[in-house]
Design a protein around this motif. Structure first.
Motif, mmCIF file in Angstrom:
data_model
loop_
_atom_site.group_PDB
_atom_site.id
_atom_site.type_symbol
_atom_site.label_atom_id
_atom_site.label_comp_id
_atom_site.label_asym_id
_atom_site.label_seq_id
_atom_site.Cartn_x
_atom_site.Cartn_y
_atom_site.Cartn_z
ATOM 1 N N ALA A 148 7.888 -2.643 1.374
ATOM 2 C CA ALA A 148 6.534 -3.031 1.754
ATOM 3 C C ALA A 148 5.606 -2.885 0.552
ATOM 4 N N ILE A 149 4.496 -3.598 0.595
ATOM 5 C CA ILE A 149 3.490 -3.557 -0.460
ATOM 6 C C ILE A 149 2.166 -3.107 0.151
ATOM 7 N N LEU A 150 1.536 -2.118 -0.462
ATOM 8 C CA LEU A 150 0.239 -1.612 -0.019
ATOM 9 C C LEU A 150 -0.839 -2.034 -1.009
ATOM 10 N N LYS A 151 -1.890 -2.660 -0.506
ATOM 11 C CA LYS A 151 -3.022 -3.012 -1.364
ATOM 12 C C LYS A 151 -4.046 -1.892 -1.293
ATOM 13 N N LEU A 152 -4.323 -1.276 -2.446
ATOM 14 C CA LEU A 152 -5.264 -0.161 -2.500
ATOM 15 C C LEU A 152 -6.695 -0.655 -2.323
ATOM 16 N N ASP A 153 -7.555 0.196 -1.756
ATOM 17 C CA ASP A 153 -8.954 -0.204 -1.548
ATOM 18 C C ASP A 153 -9.664 -0.461 -2.870
ATOM 19 N N THR A 154 -9.248 0.273 -3.911
ATOM 20 C CA THR A 154 -9.796 0.088 -5.250
ATOM 21 C C THR A 154 -8.663 0.187 -6.254
ATOM 22 N N ALA A 155 -8.619 -0.732 -7.196
ATOM 23 C CA ALA A 155 -7.546 -0.722 -8.191
ATOM 24 C C ALA A 155 -7.577 0.568 -9.007
ATOM 25 N N VAL A 156 -6.406 1.035 -9.403
ATOM 26 C CA VAL A 156 -6.277 2.234 -10.224
ATOM 27 C C VAL A 156 -6.314 1.834 -11.696
#
Length: 374
Positions: A148-156
């Protein structure tokens, strides 16, 4: 979480770990944490296997800085722990499907040491993209779709994400990392969170893929029930936890039963280890000569004693019956090369001219909501 999947033929211990201390199996039974495999093993203390921000592996400083610690709440209200890997670009984390297919809240942390994270992000429920071939652990575990792929709320930013291996890496040594439970391989007692304030690393070798393994077993064990279509979604790498002694070399002993259709060495000595409860979704990294490539995603663990008994009628593979970390255990990881196209379809950032074309197209066809299951 512990799952019993008929397609896999043997009970496989998925390495996501329920934070409250017990995991509910898909068949309604319960299993103690002692049944889950630890990442760190060998004969040394787990504290010797910690990884830290900025630590160097093969000359690469901060090689494991992109390893993520996942903590999430499922729809039944229970808390679970998993791991993951930051992808190049810093916006997405790759993990196991069984870590992301049922959550109401997800926190992703990087640089977890001493019980504190250097970077914390969250993931919205609609920002989890489950591999389209995944149908749940009872149906799909070991089929090569546990991803699975999780999209973070804000890029690191400030942490380098991982590029993907695009080759079949069976036969290669790899570096593993995660935030799961730990124990010594020779200790005949349960795995635990005693060193849970840190992530841990170890090394192992991809010995064989699950499709080849199960096909060979089916040819030599009556009623095994191999189905090639089951493995169509992708490749799962299998590894065993070797002690340097032939008796504990599970995959080599099973290869002997099945006509020696694969090989398995005696291990990597002091560097050898295996994944743990809580390490699900964490990464296996292969060295390409200049950098560490993300090659596999931790999916399941399997106690070697059961494998020897069920397939070959043998005993003695597992060195410590009460310890899921003991030499002789097995693990499986979903290969990234099988899913490069899908991963890129979710994470790709269009070039400026592509945006212009998309905008023009939207004026004609309207906006379609992106499905959760990509």
């Amino acid at each position: 979480m512990i799952y019993n999947t008929k397609k896999f033929k043997l009970v496989a211990l998925a390495a996501a770990l329920m934070a409250t201390g017990a995991a509910q199996a898909a068949n309604g039974q319960f299993a103690d944490i002692a049944k889950l495999e630890p990442l760190t093993g060998n004969t040394t203390a787990p504290s010797n296997w910690r990884f830290f921000s900025g630590q160097t592996f093969n000359g690469v400083k901060g090689a494991l800085d992109g390893v993520a610690r996942l903590s999430f709440t499922s729809s039944d209200g229970h808390g679970y722990a998993c791991s993951g890997s930051l992808l190049a670009g810093g916006q997405y984390v790759l993990t196991a499907a069984h870590c992301a297919d049922d959550f109401t809240k997800m926190t992703v942390q990087f640089g977890w040491q001493g019980g504190t994270a250097a970077v914390t992000r969250s993931v919205a429920v609609g920002s989890a993209y489950i591999n389209k071939a995944w149908q749940g652990a009872e149906t799909s575990l070991d089929a090569g779709s546990d991803m699975a792929i999780l999209k973070l709320d804000t890029a690191v930013t400030g942490i380098k994400g991982y590029k993907l291996s695009t080759t079949n890496d069976v036969g290669k040594d790899y570096l593993m990392a995660g935030y799961g439970t730990t124990q010594k391989a020779t200790t005949n007692s349960a795995t635990n969170w005693n060193d849970g304030d840190y992530g841990h690393y170890a090394y192992n070798t991809f010995d064989v893929d699950s499709k080849s393994f199960n096909k060979a077993v089916d040819e030599h064990v009556a009623g095994w029930g191999y189905d090639a279509a089951f493995y169509a979604p992708g490749t799962t790498y299998m590894s065993d936890f070797d002690s340097g002694q032939a008796n504990n070399n599970t995959l080599a002993r099973l290869a002997g039963v099945t006509g020696n259709q694969w090989g398995s060495g005696l291990g990597l000595g002091a560097n050898e280890g295996l994944i743990a409860g809580g390490d699900s979704g964490g990464g296996d990294f292969v060295w390409n000569g200049t950098e560490w490539l993300l090659s596999g995603v931790h999916s399941w663990g399997w106690q070697g004693k059961s494998a020897c008994n069920l397939i070959g009628g043998m005993t003695g593979c597992d060195v410590a019956a009460l310890n899921g970390s003991s030499y002789g255990d097995l693990s499986g990881s979903t290969a990234t090369f099988s899913h490069v196209a899908w991963i890129n379809s979710v994470t790709a950032v269009p070039e400026p001219e592509t945006y212009a074309m998309m905008i023009a197209g939207l004026a004609l066809v309207g906006v379609a909501r992106r499905r959760k299951q990509a």
